[in-house]
Design a protein around this motif. Structure first.
Motif, PDB file in Angstrom:
ATOM      1  N   LYS A   6       0.844  -1.197   0.000  1.00 61.29           N
ATOM      2  CA  LYS A   6       0.000   0.000   0.000  1.00 61.29           C
ATOM      3  C   LYS A   6       0.878   1.245   0.000  1.00 61.29           C
ATOM      4  CE  LYS A   6      -4.517  -0.949   0.878  1.00 61.29           C
ATOM      5  NZ  LYS A   6      -5.645  -0.331   0.253  1.00 61.29           N
ATOM      6  N   MET A   7       0.539   2.178  -0.865  1.00 64.96           N
ATOM      7  CA  MET A   7       1.284   3.430  -0.931  1.00 64.96           C
ATOM      8  C   MET A   7       1.031   4.224   0.340  1.00 64.96           C
ATOM      9  SD  MET A   7       1.098   6.389  -3.875  1.00 64.96           S
ATOM     10  CE  MET A   7       1.799   5.360  -5.149  1.00 64.96           C
ATOM     11  N   SER A  13       2.831  12.153  -3.094  1.00 71.08           N
ATOM     12  CA  SER A  13       3.254  13.352  -3.835  1.00 71.08           C
ATOM     13  C   SER A  13       4.185  12.985  -4.989  1.00 71.08           C
ATOM     14  CB  SER A  13       3.895  14.383  -2.909  1.00 71.08           C
ATOM     15  OG  SER A  13       5.043  13.846  -2.309  1.00 71.08           O
ATOM     16  N   ALA A  14       5.051  11.993  -4.794  1.00 74.19           N
ATOM     17  CA  ALA A  14       5.916  11.535  -5.897  1.00 74.19           C
ATOM     18  C   ALA A  14       5.064  10.894  -6.988  1.00 74.19           C
ATOM     19  CB  ALA A  14       6.961  10.547  -5.392  1.00 74.19           C
ATOM     20  N   ASP A  52      -9.329  13.475   0.019  1.00 75.82           N
ATOM     21  CA  ASP A  52      -8.747  13.725   1.340  1.00 75.82           C
ATOM     22  C   ASP A  52      -7.441  12.978   1.530  1.00 75.82           C
ATOM     23  OD1 ASP A  52     -10.913  15.382   2.202  1.00 75.82           O
ATOM     24  OD2 ASP A  52     -12.107  13.565   2.437  1.00 75.82           O
ATOM     25  N   GLY A  53      -6.759  12.692   0.445  1.00 77.23           N
ATOM     26  CA  GLY A  53      -5.505  11.960   0.523  1.00 77.23           C
ATOM     27  C   GLY A  53      -5.703  10.476   0.302  1.00 77.23           C
ATOM     28  N   ILE A  54      -4.628   9.794   0.270  1.00 75.43           N
ATOM     29  CA  ILE A  54      -4.625   8.394  -0.133  1.00 75.43           C
ATOM     30  C   ILE A  54      -5.369   7.468   0.819  1.00 75.43           C
ATOM     31  CG2 ILE A  54      -2.446   7.762   0.953  1.00 75.43           C
ATOM     32  CD1 ILE A  54      -1.860   6.379  -1.821  1.00 75.43           C
ATOM     33  N   GLU A  55      -5.437   7.799   2.074  1.00 68.47           N
ATOM     34  CA  GLU A  55      -6.067   6.911   3.054  1.00 68.47           C
ATOM     35  C   GLU A  55      -7.587   7.013   3.089  1.00 68.47           C
ATOM     36  OE1 GLU A  55      -4.446   4.599   4.766  1.00 68.47           O
ATOM     37  OE2 GLU A  55      -2.582   5.245   3.837  1.00 68.47           O
ATOM     38  N   THR A  56      -8.166   7.978   2.406  1.00 70.77           N
ATOM     39  CA  THR A  56      -9.604   8.218   2.537  1.00 70.77           C
ATOM     40  C   THR A  56     -10.385   7.857   1.283  1.00 70.77           C
ATOM     41  OG1 THR A  56      -9.313  10.495   1.813  1.00 70.77           O
ATOM     42  CG2 THR A  56      -9.242  10.074   4.191  1.00 70.77           C
ATOM     43  N   SER A  57      -9.808   7.087   0.398  1.00 77.39           N
ATOM     44  CA  SER A  57     -10.444   6.792  -0.878  1.00 77.39           C
ATOM     45  C   SER A  57     -10.852   5.333  -0.963  1.00 77.39           C
ATOM     46  CB  SER A  57      -9.470   7.122  -2.005  1.00 77.39           C
ATOM     47  OG  SER A  57     -10.044   6.796  -3.239  1.00 77.39           O
ATOM     48  N   ASP A  58     -11.826   5.049  -1.826  1.00 74.69           N
ATOM     49  CA  ASP A  58     -12.167   3.661  -2.108  1.00 74.69           C
ATOM     50  C   ASP A  58     -11.328   3.113  -3.264  1.00 74.69           C
ATOM     51  OD1 ASP A  58     -13.394   5.250  -4.012  1.00 74.69           O
ATOM     52  OD2 ASP A  58     -15.285   4.172  -3.982  1.00 74.69           O
ATOM     53  N   TYR A  62      -0.984   1.163  -4.888  1.00 75.26           N
ATOM     54  CA  TYR A  62       0.126   0.334  -4.415  1.00 75.26           C
ATOM     55  C   TYR A  62       1.450   0.770  -5.027  1.00 75.26           C
ATOM     56  CZ  TYR A  62      -3.200  -2.934  -2.443  1.00 75.26           C
ATOM     57  OH  TYR A  62      -4.183  -3.504  -1.686  1.00 75.26           O
ATOM     58  N   CYS A  63       2.492   0.563  -4.263  1.00 79.37           N
ATOM     59  CA  CYS A  63       3.851   0.658  -4.770  1.00 79.37           C
ATOM     60  C   CYS A  63       4.273  -0.770  -5.116  1.00 79.37           C
ATOM     61  CB  CYS A  63       4.795   1.224  -3.705  1.00 79.37           C
ATOM     62  SG  CYS A  63       4.524   2.973  -3.377  1.00 79.37           S
TER      63      CYS A  63
END
Length: 157
Positions: A6-7, A13-14, A52-58, A62-63
């Motif tokens: 998980k990213m 930002s990268a 709201d950033g990566i943690e708040t999305s459905d 992934y890295c």
């Protein structure tokens, strides 16, 4: 060895910078936008999907890491979304960095992804590939993806 991790928020930002360049270039080449317009569209899409950033999305971001645990290095990105009721998943972005292409990473990533999706009850995996991306089309055909249609665009002057 390939790992899908998980990213983290600090890595987003990268990814955003990469997306503005890569997706922006694709939009510019295939839809006739200027590079600045295309970069804005790419950035707006990320903002829409991750308000709201990566943690708040459905959406799931992934890295892709390659190598043994202690020396694994980032070699790409995978972004997809699962639609549970439809038993489908859609890949928004799959990217392996230039120096790591052609050594089986894509095949390994899709094997891991398909196992994860199958465990969640997903029956279909969908994606869009640019018509000029021959390398990606070859990979997807090798992985048994079928062409289900063509996106076509005409710029109206």
């Amino acid at each position: 060895m390939i790992k899908l991790r998980k990213m983290r928020d600090d890595e987003f930002s990268a990814y955003r910078q990469y997306s503005m360049l890569a997706y922006g270039s694709d939009l510019a080449e295939n839809y006739g936008y200027t590079l600045n317009e295309a970069a804005d569209i790419a950035d707006n899409k990320l903002t829409e999907c991750f308000p709201d950033g990566i943690e708040t999305s459905d959406h799931e971001m992934y890295c892709i890491e390659f190598g043994v645990e202690s020396a694994a290095q980032l070699v790409g990105y995978l972004w997809y979304k699962v639609a549970e009721p439809d038993k489908t998943a859609f890949i928004y972005d799959f990217y392996v960095f230039e120096g790591f292409r052609g050594c089986g990473i894509g095949t390994q990533v899709f094997s891991k992804l398909e196992s994860r999706l199958k465990a969640r009850g997903v029956e279909f995996l969908n994606l869009r590939v640019a018509s000029n991306n021959e390398r990606a089309k070859k990979l997807y055909q090798k992985l048994a993806f079928n062409v289900t249609g063509y996106n076509m665009t005409k710029k109206i002057d």
